[in-house]
Design a protein around this motif. Structure first.
Motif, PDB file in Angstrom:
ATOM      1  N   GLU A  62       0.832  -1.205   0.000  1.00 34.62           N
ATOM      2  CA  GLU A  62       0.000   0.000   0.000  1.00 34.62           C
ATOM      3  C   GLU A  62       0.869   1.259   0.000  1.00 34.62           C
ATOM      4  O   GLU A  62       0.511   2.261  -0.631  1.00 34.62           O
ATOM      5  CB  GLU A  62      -0.937  -0.007   1.218  1.00 34.62           C
ATOM      6  N   VAL A  63       2.005   1.218   0.688  1.00 33.89           N
ATOM      7  CA  VAL A  63       2.903   2.394   0.666  1.00 33.89           C
ATOM      8  C   VAL A  63       3.362   2.650  -0.771  1.00 33.89           C
ATOM      9  O   VAL A  63       3.329   3.787  -1.269  1.00 33.89           O
ATOM     10  CB  VAL A  63       4.129   2.209   1.605  1.00 33.89           C
ATOM     11  N   VAL A  64       3.764   1.582  -1.458  1.00 30.64           N
ATOM     12  CA  VAL A  64       4.217   1.720  -2.853  1.00 30.64           C
ATOM     13  C   VAL A  64       3.100   2.346  -3.699  1.00 30.64           C
ATOM     14  O   VAL A  64       3.323   3.298  -4.457  1.00 30.64           O
ATOM     15  CB  VAL A  64       4.624   0.343  -3.435  1.00 30.64           C
ATOM     16  N   ARG A  65       1.878   1.848  -3.504  1.00 31.52           N
ATOM     17  CA  ARG A  65       0.765   2.342  -4.339  1.00 31.52           C
ATOM     18  C   ARG A  65       0.419   3.792  -4.003  1.00 31.52           C
ATOM     19  O   ARG A  65       0.111   4.591  -4.893  1.00 31.52           O
ATOM     20  CB  ARG A  65      -0.451   1.431  -4.168  1.00 31.52           C
ATOM     21  N   VAL A  66       0.524   4.139  -2.700  1.00 34.34           N
ATOM     22  CA  VAL A  66       0.250   5.529  -2.297  1.00 34.34           C
ATOM     23  C   VAL A  66       1.291   6.459  -2.924  1.00 34.34           C
ATOM     24  O   VAL A  66       0.944   7.512  -3.492  1.00 34.34           O
ATOM     25  CB  VAL A  66       0.255   5.658  -0.754  1.00 34.34           C
ATOM     26  N   VAL A  67       2.561   6.069  -2.844  1.00 31.17           N
ATOM     27  CA  VAL A  67       3.627   6.919  -3.406  1.00 31.17           C
ATOM     28  C   VAL A  67       3.403   7.093  -4.915  1.00 31.17           C
ATOM     29  O   VAL A  67       3.485   8.202  -5.449  1.00 31.17           O
ATOM     30  CB  VAL A  67       5.022   6.314  -3.110  1.00 31.17           C
ATOM     31  N   ARG A  68       3.070   5.994  -5.574  1.00 29.10           N
ATOM     32  CA  ARG A  68       2.848   6.086  -7.042  1.00 29.10           C
ATOM     33  C   ARG A  68       1.648   6.974  -7.368  1.00 29.10           C
ATOM     34  O   ARG A  68       1.680   7.755  -8.320  1.00 29.10           O
ATOM     35  CB  ARG A  68       2.672   4.688  -7.636  1.00 29.10           C
ATOM     36  N   ALA A  69       0.609   6.865  -6.549  1.00 29.98           N
ATOM     37  CA  ALA A  69      -0.587   7.700  -6.800  1.00 29.98           C
ATOM     38  C   ALA A  69      -0.256   9.179  -6.606  1.00 29.98           C
ATOM     39  O   ALA A  69      -0.688  10.036  -7.384  1.00 29.98           O
ATOM     40  CB  ALA A  69      -1.720   7.278  -5.871  1.00 29.98           C
ATOM     41  N   CYS A  70       0.530   9.476  -5.563  1.00 28.88           N
ATOM     42  CA  CYS A  70       0.923  10.880  -5.335  1.00 28.88           C
ATOM     43  C   CYS A  70       1.753  11.389  -6.510  1.00 28.88           C
ATOM     44  O   CYS A  70       1.557  12.516  -6.981  1.00 28.88           O
ATOM     45  CB  CYS A  70       1.723  11.003  -4.035  1.00 28.88           C
ATOM     46  N   ARG A  71       2.689  10.532  -6.962  1.00 31.09           N
ATOM     47  CA  ARG A  71       3.525  10.946  -8.101  1.00 31.09           C
ATOM     48  C   ARG A  71       2.666  11.244  -9.320  1.00 31.09           C
ATOM     49  O   ARG A  71       2.847  12.244 -10.014  1.00 31.09           O
ATOM     50  CB  ARG A  71       4.537   9.835  -8.466  1.00 31.09           C
ATOM     51  N   ALA A  72       1.723  10.350  -9.579  1.00 28.79           N
ATOM     52  CA  ALA A  72       0.881  10.514 -10.765  1.00 28.79           C
ATOM     53  C   ALA A  72       0.059  11.798 -10.677  1.00 28.79           C
ATOM     54  O   ALA A  72      -0.204  12.457 -11.688  1.00 28.79           O
ATOM     55  CB  ALA A  72      -0.040   9.302 -10.913  1.00 28.79           C
ATOM     56  N   ALA A  73      -0.312  12.168  -9.435  1.00 31.90           N
ATOM     57  CA  ALA A  73      -1.135  13.372  -9.255  1.00 31.90           C
ATOM     58  C   ALA A  73      -0.272  14.631  -9.114  1.00 31.90           C
ATOM     59  O   ALA A  73      -0.808  15.736  -9.004  1.00 31.90           O
ATOM     60  CB  ALA A  73      -2.014  13.202  -8.018  1.00 31.90           C
ATOM     61  N   GLY A  74       1.036  14.433  -9.051  1.00 28.49           N
ATOM     62  CA  GLY A  74       1.940  15.589  -8.904  1.00 28.49           C
ATOM     63  C   GLY A  74       1.864  16.210  -7.514  1.00 28.49           C
ATOM     64  O   GLY A  74       2.089  17.406  -7.333  1.00 28.49           O
ATOM     65  N   VAL A  75       1.552  15.385  -6.513  1.00 31.09           N
ATOM     66  CA  VAL A  75       1.430  15.892  -5.135  1.00 31.09           C
ATOM     67  C   VAL A  75       2.567  15.295  -4.292  1.00 31.09           C
ATOM     68  O   VAL A  75       2.798  14.080  -4.334  1.00 31.09           O
ATOM     69  CB  VAL A  75       0.051  15.483  -4.542  1.00 31.09           C
ATOM     70  N   PRO A  76       3.263  16.127  -3.517  1.00 36.14           N
ATOM     71  CA  PRO A  76       4.336  15.583  -2.673  1.00 36.14           C
ATOM     72  C   PRO A  76       3.781  14.794  -1.487  1.00 36.14           C
ATOM     73  O   PRO A  76       2.581  14.872  -1.194  1.00 36.14           O
ATOM     74  CB  PRO A  76       5.067  16.834  -2.187  1.00 36.14           C
ATOM     75  N   PHE A  77       4.646  14.041  -0.825  1.00 38.02           N
ATOM     76  CA  PHE A  77       4.200  13.236   0.322  1.00 38.02           C
ATOM     77  C   PHE A  77       5.232  13.319   1.443  1.00 38.02           C
ATOM     78  O   PHE A  77       6.403  13.631   1.213  1.00 38.02           O
ATOM     79  CB  PHE A  77       3.959  11.779  -0.103  1.00 38.02           C
ATOM     80  N   VAL A  78       4.752  13.051   2.646  1.00 34.52           N
ATOM     81  CA  VAL A  78       5.598  13.174   3.844  1.00 34.52           C
ATOM     82  C   VAL A  78       5.424  11.939   4.715  1.00 34.52           C
ATOM     83  O   VAL A  78       4.309  11.678   5.188  1.00 34.52           O
ATOM     84  CB  VAL A  78       5.176  14.410   4.684  1.00 34.52           C
ATOM     85  N   PRO A  79       6.495  11.166   4.945  1.00 38.55           N
ATOM     86  CA  PRO A  79       6.352  10.056   5.890  1.00 38.55           C
ATOM     87  C   PRO A  79       6.191  10.596   7.302  1.00 38.55           C
ATOM     88  O   PRO A  79       6.780  11.627   7.646  1.00 38.55           O
ATOM     89  CB  PRO A  79       7.691   9.295   5.771  1.00 38.55           C
ATOM     90  N   ARG A  80       5.401   9.927   8.118  1.00 35.44           N
ATOM     91  CA  ARG A  80       5.209  10.374   9.498  1.00 35.44           C
ATOM     92  C   ARG A  80       5.089   9.163  10.424  1.00 35.44           C
ATOM     93  O   ARG A  80       4.464   8.167  10.071  1.00 35.44           O
ATOM     94  CB  ARG A  80       3.935  11.225   9.584  1.00 35.44           C
TER      95      ARG A  80
END
Ligand SMILES: Cc1cc2nc3c(=O)[nH]c(=O)nc-3n(C[C@H](O)[C@H](O)[C@H](O)COP(=O)(O)OP(=O)(O)OC[C@H]3O[C@@H](n4cnc5c(N)ncnc54)[C@H](O)[C@@H]3O)c2cc1C
Length: 482
Positions: free
Chosen positions: A53-71
């Motif tokens: 799920e982490v991999v898929r979330v990161v890929r979805a953010c990339r596709a949407a052009g939105v950055p992400f932050v691990p917490r």
């Protein structure tokens, strides 16, 4: 390919209903970490259940052009897990399984959301512990410890987190899943684990860690040396270090902190007459501890300790450590906000720097207290304040600025264990030149060429989505309820 507006929908489809938060009241809880001065609202918070799920979330953010932050648990004190630029927060609390404890090899394999203290609990039946012990260990996660290269009271003898991480599984900003390091502790090629530890979530998302476990010591002795003032306690630290002893911990707690602790649930009967106390822990073989204790007694007496109290049993020891580790929480009694500073100075300079810090506090009229890892030279000057008061806020920031400069002036550094985050990115030039920063930036670019993984951290910038100028950040008008 999802666009930004449909990202929340896509993320919810990946992690399942209830595990993608996007309502304002949910997002409020993620607006800051332990540094209440800096805030930023995420566009969503996802709680993935596993690495896929982490991999898929990161890929979805990339596709949407939105950055992400691990917490992790959000106990960081430098704004490291703050979402800037409307980033998506990837919250690791569901990745909370201890996958393996191998007592023969003294190794554990854990997911990043495992709480630090829970790992030691899981290792205890095997006579082992996870040595990094931040004072926040009842809440903070192993993933956060790795990202911040966290220390703790026992860093003096056992080192920081980097000394205990053997291998990692990480999700790169490209969405690739990577394994780095080796369970044996022997590695070759570039030390990528070394690069990731302490990278403050700017290179990748850690999804699994193989860590070293340390044998529980045969015996432990904990002493509390009572001093009339904090400078004498600092001098005693110098004497202990010079003597060649390597205590497990050497911690100083000053009078104001003692008062706060004793008025709180962490009360441990710390002496009300002390200007400061020095907590000394010795561990090792039973046979060597008695002479070491005598040596410590003589050394602290030489610097004016008025008495030494020794914990009589494990319960007394625990009470002392609960008080020490609860100190920041107890200081929360003094004012609505607490600014926990974190700088390191060469140990021989501790007495003079503490003197300067006290003078800086006085000059700016701020409520300053000190509780710190003295054996490492790792200072935590803490300022209690109310950010609704613009005048007080300005004095707090000015005092903090001067404290950092005083530490650097004697050969110190601007952070020991809390990281740079957003808090100190504008102070990086105090210790690094442009070439140093450019080399670090190139390392970052190798992992994250598009700067989508925890953007806005570590590097000084004035052209980011939030201006790094303190005024432009809104310090002068930040509201208590925001
Ligand atoms: C009361 C108190 C006492 C403290 N005492 C100490 C102390 O003694 N020593 C010390 O070193 N610190 C201390 N801290 C600071 C803090 O607890 C540590 O930095 C801790 O390691 C943060 O862990 P966390 O899970 O809360 O991480 P967070 O605050 O959630 O995140 C910290 C950083 O880690 C990154 N991160 C989190 N999870 C991951 C992941 N899976 N992959 C990649 N990056 C990730 C985030 O992006 C962020 O940059 C203290 C804090 C408090 C509030």
């Amino acid at each position: 390919m999802p666009d930004a507006s449909r990202l929340v929908e896509t993320l919810e489809a990946i992690v399942g209903p209830g595990f993608c938060l996007s309502s304002p009241e949910h997002l409020l809880a993620y607006e800051c970490d332990g540094l209440t001065l800096h805030r930023g609202s995420p566009s969503a918070v996802v709680l993935p259940a596993d690495k896929t799920e982490v991999v898929r979330v990161v890929r979805a953010c990339r596709a949407a052009g939105v950055p992400f932050v691990p917490r992790g648990a959000g106990t960081g004190l430098s704004g490291g897990s703050l979402a800037e630029c409307g980033a998506v927060v990837i919250e690791c609390s569901r990745l909370n399984r201890v996958l393996e404890v191998d007592p023969e090899d003294r190794v554990a394999v854990v997911q990043p959301g495992v709480v630090n203290a829970d790992l030691s609990k899981a290792a205890a039946p095997f006579g082992l512990l996870f040595a990094p012990d931040p004072s926040s260990q009842q809440a903070c996660t192993v993933g956060g410890n790795i990202a911040e290269n966290s220390g703790g009271p026992h860093t003096l003898k056992y080192g920081t987190t980097t000394n205990h991480v053997l291998a990692l599984e990480v999700v790169l900003p490209s969405g690739e899943l990577l394994r780095i390091g080796s369970r044996t502790g022997w590695d070759f090629g570039y030390d990528l684990v070394g690069a990731v530890v302490g990278s403050e979530g700017t290179l990748c998302v850690v999804t699994e860690a193989t860590v070293r476990l340390t044998p529980l010591p045969e015996a432990v002795e904990t002493l509390l040396a009572v001093f009339p003032d904090i400078v004498s306690a600092c001098r005693a630290v110098g004497d202990v270090i010079r003597s060649g002893l390597v205590p497990a911990a050497l911690e100083i707690v000053d009078r104001r902190t003692i008062e706060a602790i004793e008025a709180s649930v962490y009360a441990a009967g710390l002496p009300a007459d002390a200007g400061a106390v020095l907590l000394v822990e010795l561990d090792g073989a039973v046979a060597v501890l008695a002479p070491q204790m005598e040596r410590v007694r003589a050394l602290v007496a030489g610097q004016g300790a008025t008495r030494v109290e020794v914990a009589r049993d494990a319960a007394e020891r625990q009470r002392l450590w609960r008080a020490r580790k609860g100190a920041f929480g107890a200081l929360g009694r003094l004012a609505p906000d607490l600014y926990v500073h974190d700088a390191v100075v060469p140990r021989p300079r501790l007495p003079e720097v503490i003197d300067q810090i006290l003078a800086i506090g006085e000059k700016h009229g701020v409520r300053l207290s000190n509780v710190f890892h003295a054996g490492d030279g790792n200072l935590h000057p803490n300022i209690s304040f109310d950010r609704r008061d613009p005048d007080e806020l300005a004095r707090v920031l000015a005092a903090g600025d001067e404290i950092l400069r005083a530490c650097v002036a004697v050969g110190g550094v601007i952070s020991g264990e809390h990281g740079i985050g957003t808090e100190k990115r504008d102070f990086m030039r105090l210790v690094f030149g442009e070439d140093d920063l450019a080399a670090m930036q190139r390392l970052r670019d190798a992992f994250d060429p598009d700067h989508v993984c925890n953007p806005g951290k570590i590097f000084p910038t004035t052209r980011f989505c939030v201006e790094s100028n303190p005024k432009a950040r809104g310090y002068d008008r930040v509201s208590f309820d925001s």
